[in-house]
Design an enzyme around this catalytic site. Structure first.
Site, PDB file in Angstrom:
ATOM      1  N   GLY A  31     -22.910   3.733  18.291  1.00 12.09           N
ATOM      2  CA  GLY A  31     -21.901   2.667  18.231  1.00 12.09           C
ATOM      3  C   GLY A  31     -22.469   1.494  17.475  1.00 12.09           C
ATOM      4  O   GLY A  31     -23.456   1.641  16.744  1.00 12.09           O
ATOM      5  N   ASN A  33     -24.064  -1.008  18.598  1.00  9.03           N
ATOM      6  CA  ASN A  33     -25.375  -1.497  19.053  1.00  9.03           C
ATOM      7  C   ASN A  33     -26.515  -0.500  18.951  1.00  9.03           C
ATOM      8  O   ASN A  33     -27.671  -0.910  19.001  1.00  9.03           O
ATOM      9  CB  ASN A  33     -25.288  -1.959  20.516  1.00  9.03           C
ATOM     10  CG  ASN A  33     -24.284  -3.068  20.674  1.00  9.03           C
ATOM     11  OD1 ASN A  33     -24.201  -3.953  19.825  1.00  9.03           O
ATOM     12  ND2 ASN A  33     -23.502  -3.008  21.730  1.00  9.03           N
ATOM     13  N   GLY A  34     -26.215   0.767  18.864  1.00  2.53           N
ATOM     14  CA  GLY A  34     -27.341   1.695  18.845  1.00  2.53           C
ATOM     15  C   GLY A  34     -26.975   3.166  18.741  1.00  2.53           C
ATOM     16  O   GLY A  34     -25.807   3.524  18.622  1.00  2.53           O
ATOM     17  N   ILE A  35     -28.050   3.984  18.763  1.00  5.52           N
ATOM     18  CA  ILE A  35     -27.878   5.440  18.708  1.00  5.52           C
ATOM     19  C   ILE A  35     -28.430   6.016  20.006  1.00  5.52           C
ATOM     20  O   ILE A  35     -29.507   5.614  20.461  1.00  5.52           O
ATOM     21  CB  ILE A  35     -28.651   6.040  17.519  1.00  5.52           C
ATOM     22  CG1 ILE A  35     -28.321   5.288  16.222  1.00  5.52           C
ATOM     23  CG2 ILE A  35     -28.336   7.525  17.361  1.00  5.52           C
ATOM     24  CD1 ILE A  35     -29.143   5.732  15.033  1.00  5.52           C
ATOM     25  N   ASP A 139     -14.634  -4.937  29.445  1.00  7.07           N
ATOM     26  CA  ASP A 139     -14.177  -4.095  28.332  1.00  7.07           C
ATOM     27  C   ASP A 139     -13.836  -2.690  28.833  1.00  7.07           C
ATOM     28  O   ASP A 139     -14.521  -1.716  28.511  1.00  7.07           O
ATOM     29  CB  ASP A 139     -15.263  -4.050  27.259  1.00  7.07           C
ATOM     30  CG  ASP A 139     -14.712  -3.653  25.896  1.00  7.07           C
ATOM     31  OD1 ASP A 139     -13.472  -3.504  25.774  1.00  7.07           O
ATOM     32  OD2 ASP A 139     -15.500  -3.487  24.964  1.00  7.07           O
TER      33      ASP A 139
HETATM   34  N1  LIG Z   1     -26.127   7.376  29.688  1.00  5.61           N
HETATM   35  C1  LIG Z   1     -25.342   8.083  28.880  1.00  5.61           C
HETATM   36  N2  LIG Z   1     -25.006   9.341  29.201  1.00  5.61           N
HETATM   37  C2  LIG Z   1     -24.204  10.074  28.391  1.00  5.61           C
HETATM   38  N3  LIG Z   1     -23.694   9.639  27.215  1.00  5.61           N
HETATM   39  C3  LIG Z   1     -24.004   8.387  26.826  1.00  5.61           C
HETATM   40  C4  LIG Z   1     -24.836   7.549  27.635  1.00  5.61           C
HETATM   41  N4  LIG Z   1     -24.955   6.357  27.008  1.00  5.61           N
HETATM   42  C5  LIG Z   1     -24.244   6.444  25.881  1.00  5.61           C
HETATM   43  N5  LIG Z   1     -23.660   7.658  25.751  1.00  5.61           N
HETATM   44  C6  LIG Z   1     -22.826   8.113  24.625  1.00  5.61           C
HETATM   45  O1  LIG Z   1     -23.197   7.387  23.468  1.00  5.61           O
HETATM   46  C7  LIG Z   1     -22.066   6.641  22.967  1.00  5.61           C
HETATM   47  C8  LIG Z   1     -22.541   5.322  22.392  1.00  5.61           C
HETATM   48  O2  LIG Z   1     -23.210   4.580  23.395  1.00  5.61           O
HETATM   49  P1  LIG Z   1     -22.919   3.036  23.627  1.00  5.61           P
HETATM   50  O3  LIG Z   1     -21.471   2.852  23.943  1.00  5.61           O
HETATM   51  O4  LIG Z   1     -23.912   2.542  24.621  1.00  5.61           O
HETATM   52  O5  LIG Z   1     -23.262   2.468  22.193  1.00  5.61           O
HETATM   53  P2  LIG Z   1     -22.884   1.051  21.623  1.00  5.61           P
HETATM   54  O6  LIG Z   1     -23.585   0.938  20.318  1.00  5.61           O
HETATM   55  O7  LIG Z   1     -23.191   0.013  22.657  1.00  5.61           O
HETATM   56  O8  LIG Z   1     -21.318   1.207  21.441  1.00  5.61           O
HETATM   57  P3  LIG Z   1     -20.228   0.092  21.051  1.00  5.61           P
HETATM   58  O9  LIG Z   1     -20.094   0.163  19.574  1.00  5.61           O
HETATM   59  O10 LIG Z   1     -18.992   0.575  21.779  1.00  5.61           O
HETATM   60  O11 LIG Z   1     -20.751  -1.224  21.571  1.00  5.61           O
HETATM   61  C9  LIG Z   1     -21.129   6.521  24.149  1.00  5.61           C
HETATM   62  O12 LIG Z   1     -19.793   6.374  23.734  1.00  5.61           O
HETATM   63  C10 LIG Z   1     -21.348   7.845  24.880  1.00  5.61           C
HETATM   64  O13 LIG Z   1     -20.607   8.870  24.278  1.00  5.61           O
END
Ligand SMILES: Nc1ncnc2c1ncn2[C@@H]1O[C@H](COP(=O)(O)OP(=O)(O)OP(=O)(O)O)[C@@H](O)[C@H]1O
Length: 296
Positions: A31, A33-35, A139
């Protein structure tokens, strides 16, 4: 992408500070914020998220602060934070519990529309302990939620929007944000999440129409009223939208009452003439409701 390591399946990552080894199985998501990767270590499977150091610090703090709500496990358990060094570059990451399950919208893809009510009940189970701990999800959207386990528990994977009650909501998505629908403020209170939970339920059944309603609350209400499925819970969905509920437990209780016999009888009588083919679905659905109720 800034300071985020692109790992490969099978790669071994060694924590710079802990020396712990994590074998990368596969990428599970990415997303803003990260992978996130599924990894295996001595403790078994876990999720590893590469993000910049500020995001690692704040997400780590949020997960730790949720420990008090752990009895109900709203989000992943925090395991540890570390760095990995590759070619002289430091990449921060943290390890959390891997939540095995399907994202909400993927889960709904091959399910009957009536499942949206089961998910709403589960969502209310998820929100209640979080609200009792003095926070709100903020959210609330299908992309942040996973349906997990045989009882279809709802767990959150992105905790970035979690906000202390009384403050202003940290992160939101306009489709589920009551202020964008001109139906209230962005003050973090349980009613903010319950509004979002109602819109989310409507979206699970009529996503395109909700998007087209474009912030006009009357159109949102018209969607509920004209939907054969949503009519089953229309009073509850509408009351959540109008800010009537500030308690997930009360909303769940009233939803169960609404979905029970009386309402169904009325609907059945109304549809008797058309010899609806939906009665087996309704029967299965209420059996599920009963199971969810008994399991809880
Ligand atoms: N603990 C977990 N267990 C299983 N899947 C996970 C977990 N954490 C994240 N994911 C998967 O990884 C994806 C991206 O994680 P996350 O939402 O934390 O990223 P982000 O960069 O913060 O996203 P955003 O752009 O929404 O802020 C999630 O939508 C989910 O599918």
């Amino acid at each position: 992408m800034k300071n985020r390591y692109e790992a490969m399946s099978g790669e071994l990552l060694i924590g710079k500070w802990t020396g712990h080894k994590w074998r990368v199985e596969r990428e599970i998501g990415r997303g803003e914020n990260g992978i996130v990767y599924l990894v295996t270590g001595t403790i078994g499977q876990a999720a590893l998220k590469f993000a910049d150091s500020a995001a690692v610090a704040s997400e780590t703090n949020t997960l730790k602060s949720l420990e008090r709500v752990r009895g109900a496990s709203p989000g992943p358990f925090f395991i540890e934070a570390d760095d990995v060094e590759k070619n002289g570059v430091i990449y921060p990451f943290y390890i959390m519990e891997y939540i095995d399950g399907l994202m909400l919208h993927t889960f709904m893809r091959n399910k009957k529309e009536e499942w949206s009510f089961i998910l709403l009940l589960r969502l209310l189970d998820f929100l209640e302990p979080l609200h009792n701990s003095g926070k709100i999800m903020g959210d609330l959207k299908p992309e942040n939620l996973i349906v997990s386990g045989p009882t279809h528990m709802i767990r959150a994977v992105d905790m970035g929007g979690i906000t202390k009650q009384g403050r202003s909501v940290k992160e939101y998505t306009t489709l589920y944000d009551r202020a964008s629908w001109h139906s209230g403020t962005r003050e973090a209170e349980p009613a903010y999440d319950l509004f979002a939970a109602s819109v989310l339920t409507i979206t699970l059944v009529h996503k395109k129409e909700v998007q087209e309603a474009d912030g006009q609350i009357e159109r949102l209400i018209a969607i509920i009223e004209s939907s054969p499925v949503l009519q089953l819970a229309a009073p509850i969905l509408q009351q959540a939208i109008s800010g009537h509920y500030n308690c997930a437990k009360t909303m769940k209780k009233e939803l169960l009452i609404c979905l029970s016999g009386k309402k169904t009888m009325k609907l059945r009588t109304r549809r008797k003439k058309s010899k609806s083919k939906k009665w087996p679905v309704v029967l299965v659905f209420f059996t599920f409701i009963l199971m969810v109720f008994l399991l809880h």
